[in-house]
Write a protein that holds these residues in place. Structure first.
Motif, PDB file in Angstrom:
ATOM      1  N   ALA A  23       0.856  -1.189   0.000  1.00 56.74           N
ATOM      2  CA  ALA A  23       0.000   0.000   0.000  1.00 56.74           C
ATOM      3  C   ALA A  23       0.892   1.240   0.000  1.00 56.74           C
ATOM      4  CB  ALA A  23      -0.901   0.012   1.222  1.00 56.74           C
ATOM      5  N   LYS A  25       0.841   5.591   0.708  1.00 55.43           N
ATOM      6  CA  LYS A  25       0.108   6.685   1.341  1.00 55.43           C
ATOM      7  C   LYS A  25      -0.126   7.775   0.295  1.00 55.43           C
ATOM      8  CE  LYS A  25       1.672   8.179   5.260  1.00 55.43           C
ATOM      9  NZ  LYS A  25       2.368   8.946   6.326  1.00 55.43           N
ATOM     10  N   GLU A  34      -4.892  12.248   4.596  1.00 55.97           N
ATOM     11  CA  GLU A  34      -4.110  11.060   4.260  1.00 55.97           C
ATOM     12  C   GLU A  34      -5.023   9.882   3.965  1.00 55.97           C
ATOM     13  OE1 GLU A  34      -1.183  10.111   7.207  1.00 55.97           O
ATOM     14  OE2 GLU A  34      -0.235  12.072   7.080  1.00 55.97           O
ATOM     15  N   TYR A  36      -4.831   5.701   2.063  1.00 57.72           N
ATOM     16  CA  TYR A  36      -3.933   4.638   1.629  1.00 57.72           C
ATOM     17  C   TYR A  36      -4.517   3.961   0.401  1.00 57.72           C
ATOM     18  CZ  TYR A  36      -1.073   5.275   5.700  1.00 57.72           C
ATOM     19  OH  TYR A  36      -0.235   5.826   6.640  1.00 57.72           O
ATOM     20  N   THR A  64       5.078   7.235  -0.741  1.00 56.11           N
ATOM     21  CA  THR A  64       4.071   8.271  -0.535  1.00 56.11           C
ATOM     22  C   THR A  64       3.898   9.092  -1.803  1.00 56.11           C
ATOM     23  OG1 THR A  64       4.670   8.419   1.801  1.00 56.11           O
ATOM     24  CG2 THR A  64       3.445  10.273   0.887  1.00 56.11           C
TER      25      THR A  64
END
Length: 85
Positions: A23, A25, A34, A36, A64
Motif C-alpha cells: 500500500a 500513502k 491522508e 492509503y 508516498t
C-alpha cells in the motif's frame, strides 16, 4: 465587458494505479488529508478549480504520493466509484 463572462474553470481527471506490492500513502495538500491506496488498486483523482490560479502538482516520496491543489481548488478521490475524499 469582462464582467459578463464566467471565470474559466479547470477540471482534471487522473487515474492512478498502485502497481507495487505494498500500500502507498496518498496525501492531499493543503488539507493534510491522508489515504492509503492498496496494492494493485486504481483510484480516480478529480480536481476542479479556477484555471487562473494554477495546476495540480504531484510529488512522489518513497512510498508516498503527495497531491498539491491550488487556492480555490477541490480534490476528490474515488475508488470503485465511491468517494474516499
Amino acid at each position: 465587458t469582462y464582467g459578463k463572462y464566467k471565470k474559466m474553470k479547470s477540471k482534471q481527471k487522473i487515474i492512478y494505479q498502485n502497481s507495487s506490492d505494498e500500500a502507498i500513502k496518498l496525501i492531499i495538500e493543503p488539507w493534510g488529508q491522508e489515504l492509503y491506496i492498496d496494492s494493485k488498486v486504481k483510484v480516480e483523482i478529480q480536481i476542479e478549480g479556477g484555471s487562473e490560479h494554477g495546476c495540480l502538482m504531484i510529488e512522489s516520496i518513497q512510498k508516498t504520493l503527495v497531491l498539491y491543489g491550488w487556492e480555490g481548488s477541490v480534490i476528490n478521490v474515488y475508488q470503485d466509484g465511491e468517494k474516499n475524499f
